[in-house]
Motif scaffolding. Structure first.
Motif, PDB file in Angstrom:
ATOM      1  N   ARG A 380      -4.260 -12.108   4.561  1.00  0.00           N
ATOM      2  CA  ARG A 380      -2.948 -11.729   5.091  1.00  0.00           C
ATOM      3  C   ARG A 380      -2.990 -11.619   6.615  1.00  0.00           C
ATOM      4  NH1 ARG A 380       0.276  -8.517   0.653  1.00  0.00           N
ATOM      5  NH2 ARG A 380      -1.059  -8.765  -1.177  1.00  0.00           N
ATOM      6  N   VAL A 381      -4.138 -11.248   7.145  1.00  0.00           N
ATOM      7  CA  VAL A 381      -4.319 -11.267   8.606  1.00  0.00           C
ATOM      8  C   VAL A 381      -4.210 -12.698   9.106  1.00  0.00           C
ATOM      9  CG1 VAL A 381      -5.977 -10.937  10.472  1.00  0.00           C
ATOM     10  CG2 VAL A 381      -5.699  -9.168   8.723  1.00  0.00           C
ATOM     11  N   GLU A 382      -4.893 -13.617   8.444  1.00  0.00           N
ATOM     12  CA  GLU A 382      -4.893 -15.018   8.853  1.00  0.00           C
ATOM     13  C   GLU A 382      -3.513 -15.655   8.719  1.00  0.00           C
ATOM     14  OE1 GLU A 382      -7.927 -16.614   6.373  1.00  0.00           O
ATOM     15  OE2 GLU A 382      -9.554 -15.529   7.397  1.00  0.00           O
ATOM     16  N   ASP A 383      -2.713 -15.144   7.767  1.00  0.00           N
ATOM     17  CA  ASP A 383      -1.348 -15.647   7.604  1.00  0.00           C
ATOM     18  C   ASP A 383      -0.383 -15.047   8.630  1.00  0.00           C
ATOM     19  OD1 ASP A 383      -2.090 -17.185   5.454  1.00  0.00           O
ATOM     20  OD2 ASP A 383      -1.456 -15.723   3.939  1.00  0.00           O
ATOM     21  N   GLY A 384      -0.865 -14.088   9.406  1.00  0.00           N
ATOM     22  CA  GLY A 384      -0.030 -13.476  10.436  1.00  0.00           C
ATOM     23  C   GLY A 384       0.785 -12.293   9.956  1.00  0.00           C
ATOM     24  N   HIS A 385       0.461 -11.778   8.757  1.00  0.00           N
ATOM     25  CA  HIS A 385       1.241 -10.682   8.200  1.00  0.00           C
ATOM     26  C   HIS A 385       0.715  -9.303   8.594  1.00  0.00           C
ATOM     27  CE1 HIS A 385       2.776 -13.525   4.796  1.00  0.00           C
ATOM     28  NE2 HIS A 385       3.480 -13.636   5.912  1.00  0.00           N
ATOM     29  N   LEU A 386      -0.596  -9.123   8.617  1.00  0.00           N
ATOM     30  CA  LEU A 386      -1.188  -7.824   8.887  1.00  0.00           C
ATOM     31  C   LEU A 386      -1.927  -7.813  10.215  1.00  0.00           C
ATOM     32  CD1 LEU A 386      -2.660  -6.851   5.374  1.00  0.00           C
ATOM     33  CD2 LEU A 386      -0.412  -6.302   6.337  1.00  0.00           C
ATOM     34  N   ASP A 387      -2.059  -6.614  10.773  1.00  0.00           N
ATOM     35  CA  ASP A 387      -2.749  -6.433  12.039  1.00  0.00           C
ATOM     36  C   ASP A 387      -4.257  -6.539  11.843  1.00  0.00           C
ATOM     37  OD1 ASP A 387      -4.114  -4.876  14.207  1.00  0.00           O
ATOM     38  OD2 ASP A 387      -2.060  -4.623  14.911  1.00  0.00           O
ATOM     39  N   ALA A 388      -4.894  -7.447  12.566  1.00  0.00           N
ATOM     40  CA  ALA A 388      -6.326  -7.683  12.411  1.00  0.00           C
ATOM     41  C   ALA A 388      -7.148  -6.447  12.757  1.00  0.00           C
ATOM     42  CB  ALA A 388      -6.759  -8.860  13.283  1.00  0.00           C
ATOM     43  N   LYS A 389      -6.728  -5.697  13.780  1.00  0.00           N
ATOM     44  CA  LYS A 389      -7.490  -4.523  14.194  1.00  0.00           C
ATOM     45  C   LYS A 389      -7.443  -3.417  13.141  1.00  0.00           C
ATOM     46  CE  LYS A 389      -6.929  -5.281  19.181  1.00  0.00           C
ATOM     47  NZ  LYS A 389      -6.367  -4.726  20.450  1.00  0.00           N
ATOM     48  N   VAL A 390      -6.294  -3.259  12.493  1.00  0.00           N
ATOM     49  CA  VAL A 390      -6.174  -2.234  11.455  1.00  0.00           C
ATOM     50  C   VAL A 390      -7.030  -2.599  10.252  1.00  0.00           C
ATOM     51  CG1 VAL A 390      -4.595  -1.034   9.885  1.00  0.00           C
ATOM     52  CG2 VAL A 390      -3.852  -1.569  12.217  1.00  0.00           C
ATOM     53  N   VAL A 391      -6.976  -3.847   9.839  1.00  0.00           N
ATOM     54  CA  VAL A 391      -7.777  -4.288   8.700  1.00  0.00           C
ATOM     55  C   VAL A 391      -9.264  -4.182   9.023  1.00  0.00           C
ATOM     56  CG1 VAL A 391      -8.366  -6.264   7.232  1.00  0.00           C
ATOM     57  CG2 VAL A 391      -5.961  -5.770   7.770  1.00  0.00           C
ATOM     58  N   ALA A 392      -9.637  -4.537  10.249  1.00  0.00           N
ATOM     59  CA  ALA A 392     -11.046  -4.443  10.655  1.00  0.00           C
ATOM     60  C   ALA A 392     -11.513  -2.994  10.666  1.00  0.00           C
ATOM     61  CB  ALA A 392     -11.242  -5.070  12.031  1.00  0.00           C
ATOM     62  N   LYS A 393     -10.651  -2.092  11.118  1.00  0.00           N
ATOM     63  CA  LYS A 393     -11.001  -0.675  11.144  1.00  0.00           C
ATOM     64  C   LYS A 393     -11.222  -0.153   9.721  1.00  0.00           C
ATOM     65  CE  LYS A 393     -10.887   1.515  14.439  1.00  0.00           C
ATOM     66  NZ  LYS A 393     -11.952   1.858  15.426  1.00  0.00           N
ATOM     67  N   LEU A 394     -10.374  -0.567   8.807  1.00  0.00           N
ATOM     68  CA  LEU A 394     -10.538  -0.164   7.417  1.00  0.00           C
ATOM     69  C   LEU A 394     -11.836  -0.722   6.836  1.00  0.00           C
ATOM     70  CD1 LEU A 394      -7.844  -0.023   4.658  1.00  0.00           C
ATOM     71  CD2 LEU A 394      -9.929  -1.301   4.234  1.00  0.00           C
ATOM     72  N   ALA A 395     -12.126  -1.974   7.165  1.00  0.00           N
ATOM     73  CA  ALA A 395     -13.326  -2.625   6.615  1.00  0.00           C
ATOM     74  C   ALA A 395     -14.611  -1.968   7.101  1.00  0.00           C
ATOM     75  CB  ALA A 395     -13.322  -4.105   6.984  1.00  0.00           C
ATOM     76  N   GLU A 396     -14.577  -1.330   8.272  1.00  0.00           N
ATOM     77  CA  GLU A 396     -15.768  -0.663   8.804  1.00  0.00           C
ATOM     78  C   GLU A 396     -16.254   0.448   7.886  1.00  0.00           C
ATOM     79  OE1 GLU A 396     -14.922   0.810  12.674  1.00  0.00           O
ATOM     80  OE2 GLU A 396     -14.591  -1.180  13.567  1.00  0.00           O
ATOM     81  N   ASN A 397     -15.330   1.076   7.190  1.00  0.00           N
ATOM     82  CA  ASN A 397     -15.673   2.185   6.301  1.00  0.00           C
ATOM     83  C   ASN A 397     -14.964   1.996   4.960  1.00  0.00           C
ATOM     84  OD1 ASN A 397     -16.939   4.525   5.540  1.00  0.00           O
ATOM     85  ND2 ASN A 397     -15.902   5.841   7.023  1.00  0.00           N
ATOM     86  N   ALA A 398     -15.107   0.788   4.424  1.00  0.00           N
ATOM     87  CA  ALA A 398     -14.318   0.377   3.268  1.00  0.00           C
ATOM     88  C   ALA A 398     -14.545   1.244   2.035  1.00  0.00           C
ATOM     89  CB  ALA A 398     -14.612  -1.086   2.943  1.00  0.00           C
ATOM     90  N   GLU A 399     -15.771   1.663   1.807  1.00  0.00           N
ATOM     91  CA  GLU A 399     -16.061   2.446   0.605  1.00  0.00           C
ATOM     92  C   GLU A 399     -15.357   3.798   0.640  1.00  0.00           C
ATOM     93  OE1 GLU A 399     -20.213   2.689  -0.136  1.00  0.00           O
ATOM     94  OE2 GLU A 399     -20.443   0.527  -0.484  1.00  0.00           O
ATOM     95  N   LEU A 400     -15.271   4.406   1.828  1.00  0.00           N
ATOM     96  CA  LEU A 400     -14.533   5.665   1.953  1.00  0.00           C
ATOM     97  C   LEU A 400     -13.080   5.457   1.597  1.00  0.00           C
ATOM     98  CD1 LEU A 400     -13.922   8.574   2.905  1.00  0.00           C
ATOM     99  CD2 LEU A 400     -13.748   7.662   5.232  1.00  0.00           C
ATOM    100  N   TYR A 401     -12.488   4.409   2.129  1.00  0.00           N
ATOM    101  CA  TYR A 401     -11.078   4.145   1.859  1.00  0.00           C
ATOM    102  C   TYR A 401     -10.839   3.821   0.383  1.00  0.00           C
ATOM    103  CZ  TYR A 401     -10.000   4.332   6.803  1.00  0.00           C
ATOM    104  OH  TYR A 401      -9.825   4.772   8.089  1.00  0.00           O
ATOM    105  N   TYR A 402     -11.778   3.149  -0.233  1.00  0.00           N
ATOM    106  CA  TYR A 402     -11.645   2.821  -1.652  1.00  0.00           C
ATOM    107  C   TYR A 402     -11.662   4.108  -2.483  1.00  0.00           C
ATOM    108  CZ  TYR A 402     -11.932  -0.079  -5.848  1.00  0.00           C
ATOM    109  OH  TYR A 402     -11.677  -0.684  -7.043  1.00  0.00           O
ATOM    110  N   ARG A 403     -12.497   5.056  -2.103  1.00  0.00           N
ATOM    111  CA  ARG A 403     -12.521   6.335  -2.808  1.00  0.00           C
ATOM    112  C   ARG A 403     -11.198   7.077  -2.635  1.00  0.00           C
ATOM    113  NH1 ARG A 403     -17.804   6.584  -0.687  1.00  0.00           N
ATOM    114  NH2 ARG A 403     -17.159   8.045   0.961  1.00  0.00           N
ATOM    115  N   LEU A 404     -10.647   7.015  -1.434  1.00  0.00           N
ATOM    116  CA  LEU A 404      -9.344   7.636  -1.204  1.00  0.00           C
ATOM    117  C   LEU A 404      -8.254   6.979  -2.061  1.00  0.00           C
ATOM    118  CD1 LEU A 404      -9.316   8.104   2.674  1.00  0.00           C
ATOM    119  CD2 LEU A 404      -9.617   9.874   0.933  1.00  0.00           C
ATOM    120  N   ALA A 405      -8.431   5.697  -2.330  1.00  0.00           N
ATOM    121  CA  ALA A 405      -7.425   4.943  -3.078  1.00  0.00           C
ATOM    122  C   ALA A 405      -7.495   5.182  -4.575  1.00  0.00           C
ATOM    123  CB  ALA A 405      -7.579   3.448  -2.801  1.00  0.00           C
ATOM    124  N   VAL A 406      -8.661   5.466  -5.099  1.00  0.00           N
ATOM    125  CA  VAL A 406      -8.808   5.521  -6.553  1.00  0.00           C
ATOM    126  C   VAL A 406      -9.388   6.820  -7.104  1.00  0.00           C
ATOM    127  CG1 VAL A 406      -9.087   3.013  -6.684  1.00  0.00           C
ATOM    128  CG2 VAL A 406     -11.127   4.460  -6.541  1.00  0.00           C
TER     129      VAL A 406
END
Length: 407
Positions: A380-406
């Protein structure tokens, strides 16, 4: 801690609009119940504080209802099996919301017969308040079919007669007597017309002092309505609360703090409030949506924006919540805003919403793995829909965010 002046009257009135969306074809039910209950309370010479309080109870009495099918049962018959379910839910929601917790008991019993209430171990004052809500609620069920056609001027004597027959059974005799006295004039029923109803609520609000609420109280109010929204479907359970947690953590990772951070969380909690208009048949549909169903779904973010504008007049919360389906290239909805018009906070909530939705089971797919979700966000970043910096920030600590999600 910074405080914000919130007009609690306007806030409750606006949030009631979101509850009325559940009815779809029965808009303003809560407002009519509120105005009728207040009118009866005034006729009984209740103190002004009690009259105002019963007005707010009336507007919020159906906060335990988020599904359209359940709302239809509520507005089609005087009594039915399972009527207490939404009363219990509503009382539970309100008891957890400190600014409105004092209304929880009367909401709990607002579909309980008077003859049964007399045997219920609650305070006499609350017993009468709960029954007043029941009376006003059922009067509205009887009048609603005749409001738009104008036939209410012919039908109202029959409604009064029916309510009188239920005195001492469904309703307290003193409440019935007061209702009969004030309802035996045309003005009582004509005041239920949309434009007059809204005018009367604005007039009452203009004489109500603003209440200063701190951030904890604002978040409790937001959490109350997020629970109503998320209860529309088992597939969206805690969605709004988890989006708010993810958005808050992302904002912190970007160095956002203080009052702005709290607003991000509130916007996350309320981002889907407009979805109360959407039928659970659409939300729970296992297959693709029709163009008509998709159009209904697409309007929810606009409804969110407009409802929140009434509550948070001097805040970015309506924008950050209402723009969560916009994209950087401007092909989102409902405004088709692009890169320059989307604050960082908007982009954060958008990513948090998509991330949590993909991590949560839906009727048309299973829960997605973390690897799948990160790949999806990157596409979605590559398609121009999402902000690359926000997605990259989430990916830096992806497991934490996944726990918050589920978790």
């Amino acid at each position: 801690m910074k405080l914000q002046h919130i007009d609690i009257h306007n806030a409750i009135t606006a949030l009631t609009c979101s509850l009325d969306l559940v009815g779809v074809d029965e808009i303003r039910h809560g407002k009519r119940v509120a105005v009728m209950a207040r009118a009866i309370a005034e006729h009984l010479n209740w103190p002004e504080s009690e009259c105002l309080s019963i007005l707010y109870s009336g507007m919020l009495h159906d906060c335990g209802v988020s599904r359209i099918h359940e709302h239809r049962r509520i507005t089609e018959t005087l009594e039915w099996e399972g009527a207490e379910d939404h009363c219990i839910r509503g009382a539970d929601y309100l008891s957890a919301c400190q600014p409105l917790a004092h209304l929880s008991t009367e909401i709990r019993y607002h579909h309980t017969r008077w003859e049964k209430l007399l045997e219920t171990p609650i305070d006499d004052r609350l017993r009468l308040r709960a029954n007043l809500l029941f009376l006003a609620d059922r009067v509205d069920v009887l009048q609603a079919p005749f409001l738009d056609s104008g036939l209410i001027m012919i039908e109202y004597p029959g409604i009064i007669a029916r309510i009188k027959m239920l005195s001492g059974i469904l309703f307290a005799p003193e409440l019935v007597d007061a209702f009969v006295e004030i309802a035996d004039v045309e003005a009582f029923w004509l005041a239920m017309e949309h434009e007059y109803l809204d005018e009367d609520l604005r007039r009452i609000g203009s004489h109500t002092p603003k209440t200063l609420l701190g951030i904890p109280a604002l978040k409790e109010l937001a959490r109350l309505f997020s629970r109503v929204v998320d209860a529309k479907s088992p597939y969206t359970d805690e969605h709004s609360q988890r989006v708010a947690q993810i958005a808050r953590q992302l904002a912190m990772d970007f160095g956002i703090g203080g009052y702005e951070l709290e607003q991000v969380e509130i916007a996350g909690l309320l981002h889907d409030i407009g979805k109360l208009r959407v039928s659970e048949d659409i939300i729970d549909k296992p297959g693709s949506l029709t163009p008509e169903e998709r159009a209904t779904m697409h309007r929810h973010s606009y409804d969110t924006f407009r409802i929140l504008q009434r509550v948070f007049e001097d805040s970015k919360i309506p924008v950050w919540a209402g723009f969560h389906h916009e994209t950087l290239i401007g092909d989102g909805y409902p405004f088709k805003n692009g890169n320059k018009e989307l604050d960082l906070e908007c982009r954060i909530i958008t990513v948090a919403d998509i991330f949590q939705a993909l991590a949560q089971e839906r009727p048309y797919r299973r829960t997605m793995t973390l690897e799948y979700i990160l790949n999806d966000l990157q596409s979605r970043v590559e398609d121009g829909h999402l902000d690359a910096k926000v997605v990259a920030k989430l990916a830096e600590n992806a497991e934490l965010y996944y726990r918050l999600a589920v978790a």
